[in-house]
Design an enzyme around this catalytic site. Sequence first.
Site, PDB file in Angstrom:
ATOM      1  CE  LYS A 167      -3.986   2.003   2.489  1.00  0.00           C
ATOM      2  NZ  LYS A 167      -4.883   1.898   3.653  1.00  0.00           N
TER       3      LYS A 167
ATOM      4  CB  SER B 190      -8.267   3.942   2.688  1.00  0.00           C
ATOM      5  OG  SER B 190      -7.434   3.263   3.612  1.00  0.00           O
TER       6      SER B 190
ATOM      7  CB  SER C  34      -8.721   1.327   5.704  1.00  0.00           C
ATOM      8  OG  SER C  34      -9.348   2.576   5.596  1.00  0.00           O
TER       9      SER C  34
END
Lengths: 41, 490
Positions: free
Chosen positions: B78, B158, B182
């Site tokens: 990420k 997210s 998330s």
Amino acid sequence: VIDQKLRLRDDAITDGDIREDILSNAPDAEHGFFAVPKVIE
Amino acid sequence: VSELTAKTIAELRDGFRSGAFSAREIAQSYNAAVAAARTLNAYTVETPEDALAAAGAADNARNSGQLGSLAGIPLGIKDLFATKGVDSTAGSNILKGFRPTYESTVTANLRKAGAGMLGKLNMDEFAMGSSNETSAYGPVLSPWRRKGSNVGLTPGGSSGGSAAAVAAHIAPGVTGTDTGGSIRQPAAFVGICGIKPTYGRCSRWGVVAFASSLDQAGPMARTVRDCAILLEAMAGFDPKDSTSLDLPVPQWEANLSSDLKGKRVGIPREYRIDGVPSEINALWDRGIEWLKDAGATPVEISLPHTKYALPTYYIIAPAEASSNLARYDGVRYGMREPGEGGLDGMYGATRANGFGAEVKRRIMIGTYVLSAGFYDAYFTKAQKVRALIKQDFRNAFQQCDVILTPTAPSAAFGIGETTDPLAMYLNDVFAVPASLAGLPAMSVPGGVDEQGLPLGLHLIGNELDEQMVLNAGLAIEERAGFTARPEKWW
């Protein structure tokens, strides 16, 4: 939220001598410092 | 070799060790798959040479027998994690071009275990969003589509790029971060597993800060076992994070067991809320049956302050964010807009142009709830309610060993379909309480809805009891028989 005590560590330097690293992402740097627009006329 | 991308991390690890294929072949398969899936917009940076270099090292090390637990496994990372020499931008314009000269502890741990990096994964800007639509790189497309429709769906957020990458088989496993859901909500939206460990298990050092008292890194992968393998490599004490837990990392994978005899599964009555599709409640009921079948006993529990969790979260998280994001001032890193009026003008112009609308909204909310006149009424009050929510869980875990709920109140929605911020925040209604309480929690795919979209089941464990969460997850995984895959259109 998780019970824990704040740790103390020895008062010893853990990094340093990395001026170039720190400045490498600065939008503007001069003479080994971060450079910003003029503050004092 | 294309079928290598169909294998789980455990299968890749075992096949590589037995000599069935080389680490280089794994990396090449994935590099090709990543390059062929750019339509999804899951990766912001591709690093094929990094994956190949780690694979080469793994191949060389295979003969010596000194292999890390992830030798030969390439992973997606990420974009919230600082990766040395590779753009790390948190999905924001204000960090465009930022190349850390250091490596986050979590990614360093993964590298130490032998993993390579396929690239950086798209995400909501500063992890603020539930649909990946707030990213400065544009939204990620979910590989899933509704039956008979080609409307673009969000992969959740997210960690949206992370979720899409695992679901589309362009990464065998990825890192995510979870502040208020998330990891878990996107995992549910794309039919994969994702676990957020106990707060403090994974070091936050080198992870771009959103809300420091909530942020936790965790893995997302196709199976419960793969999540256990990854989490073992990511977790561990780090003196550089003052909230890191100084505890040994348990052997989660070796101790995986879906035998839940004697275990009690808490079913919180407050999670039966209005407006949730009946399919989601039906899946929840099936989940209870699956855990019963594994030997567990369901018990009804009460978490009376649940309804305050979302409002509490949307005070505490923006408050911490407004403080953390004060560092983006155009001086030390990231973008700078000269603006007008000297230094102050530069600060203002940089922040006005660098941050997106959702980030600005949260900075403003956070600044407001921390302002002198409202601090006690909002922030202090929210901290008190947070303590009550934590107490709810303490009481509940007197009566049960793990809690089962749905992961999200809906299946994945279309890009642009949710425009009201409050409606967007509701996505995390089931995820946020565990975040506020710092508890380990996981989403496991349970089935698909009428439109063929995945739905997740959510397990919340007592603090430090990731094992119970993983074991219950495994019991569900074995019984749900979730084999649905998105049809390849990209």
